[in-house]
Design an enzyme around this catalytic site. Structure first.
Site, mmCIF file in Angstrom:
data_model
loop_
_atom_site.group_PDB
_atom_site.id
_atom_site.type_symbol
_atom_site.label_atom_id
_atom_site.label_comp_id
_atom_site.label_asym_id
_atom_site.label_seq_id
_atom_site.Cartn_x
_atom_site.Cartn_y
_atom_site.Cartn_z
ATOM 1 N N ASP A 228 -0.447 5.339 0.736
ATOM 2 C CA ASP A 228 -0.345 6.209 2.154
ATOM 3 C C ASP A 228 -0.502 5.223 3.378
ATOM 4 O O ASP A 228 -1.266 4.411 3.530
ATOM 5 C CB ASP A 228 -1.755 6.885 1.846
ATOM 6 C CG ASP A 228 -1.541 7.739 0.593
ATOM 7 O OD1 ASP A 228 -1.030 8.904 0.968
ATOM 8 O OD2 ASP A 228 -2.124 7.680 -0.558
ATOM 9 N N ASP B 186 -2.033 -0.449 5.870
ATOM 10 C CA ASP B 186 -2.667 0.429 7.222
ATOM 11 C C ASP B 186 -3.991 0.553 7.547
ATOM 12 O O ASP B 186 -4.443 0.819 8.516
ATOM 13 C CB ASP B 186 -1.840 1.632 7.239
ATOM 14 C CG ASP B 186 -2.554 2.613 6.480
ATOM 15 O OD1 ASP B 186 -2.735 2.496 5.158
ATOM 16 O OD2 ASP B 186 -3.095 3.711 6.886
ATOM 17 N N ASP C 12 0.996 -1.082 -0.159
ATOM 18 C CA ASP C 12 0.070 -0.003 -0.069
ATOM 19 C C ASP C 12 0.938 1.256 -0.054
ATOM 20 O O ASP C 12 2.141 1.007 0.103
ATOM 21 C CB ASP C 12 -0.961 -0.072 1.368
ATOM 22 C CG ASP C 12 -1.640 1.262 1.348
ATOM 23 O OD1 ASP C 12 -2.295 1.530 0.449
ATOM 24 O OD2 ASP C 12 -1.780 1.633 2.368
#
Length: 261
Positions: free
Chosen positions: A31, A208, A29
């Site tokens: 961000d 996240d 991922d």
């Protein structure tokens, strides 16, 4: 012990595992994972050491490195500037492969235009909430007005039901997205792992947010490495405190690889 013998609700507090770079597929991922969360999407910073780490990792794993993000492919290309990197944008609704080929889910442009008009009209009543248009998806950011969360979620839920033949709702950290049907990071993982140069390797996914849980599930099912960045419940089997810790781990992995070579 095999990786997937652990409970899917257990996240290891131990240091991240030592993986074999030459036999691992790295699916990451962006961000909140590779880079720190910024106050707004266009304020994110990609430091030179991260670019160098990703370039070295890309070479070391034979190109089996992909970034899978809610951002558009174009946005990620501009930020990372790494030729040959596989990128899945808008949660997998669009993809750019190492050879430069580009694919995108089929969407109804007229419906999406109508949805965008309705969103912009509604947001005139919600100052501080930012609409991010991705062409085929829309994100409502309320990081600057957290008290508007319930109103924003209710609006997104109402529109997701109205346009359910075309879009799905995806909640995230201080953001809710209306994304095309069929766009899923988990589906991206399963697809990439059937394609070269990813196939035959052990998948590793780091993320996240709630948007990453389907990818964690996919990697767990493939007996791979699932790594959660930050706090909160997750299906991931491993965890690090923040993006800086993941960047340090990746850099050390690349350094070890160079030392071994």
């Amino acid at each position: 012990m095999p990786k997937n013998d652990r409970s899917p609700h257990f996240t290891s507090a131990a240091p991240l595992p030592k993986v074999d770079v030459a036999h691992t597929a790295f699916l990451l991922d962006f961000d909140g994972t590779l880079v720190d969360i910024a106050p707004q999407p266009d304020a994110v910073h990609v430091c030179a050491p991260l670019r160098e780490t990703l370039a070295a990792l890309h070479a070391a794993c034979g190109g089996a490195l992909a970034v899978i993000s809610g951002r558009t492919v174009h946005d990620l290309e501009s930020l990372l500037a790494l030729p040959g990197l596989v990128i899945a944008g808008v949660h997998g609704a669009e993809r750019r492969y190492a050879d430069g080929s580009f694919v995108r889910l089929n969407t109804d442009a007229d419906v999406l235009a109508e949805l965008e008009r309705e969103l912009r009209a509604e947001l005139t009543q919600l100052p501080g909430v930012m609409l991010e248009s991705k062409g085929i998806a829309f994100a409502l950011h309320y990081r600057h007005t957290p008290d508007a969360e319930n109103t924003v979620l209710a609006l997104a839920d109402r529109l997701a039901h109205r346009y359910s033949d075309h879009i799905r709702l995806q909640a995230g950290k201080m953001v809710v997205e209306l994304k095309p049907r069929g766009a899923s990071k988990g589906d991206v993982v399963h697809t990439l792992m059937t394609e070269r140069p990813f196939m035959g390797r052990t998948p590793l996914f780091a993320g996240d947010d709630l948007t990453d849980e389907s990818a964690f599930d996919a990697v767990n099912a493939l007996d791979g490495w699932s790594i959660k960045i930050g706090n909160g419940p997750s299906q991931a089997l491993w965890r690090v405190h923040d993006p800086a810790a993941l960047r340090t781990w990746l850099a050390a992995m690349v350094a070890d690889r160079r030392g071994g070579a």
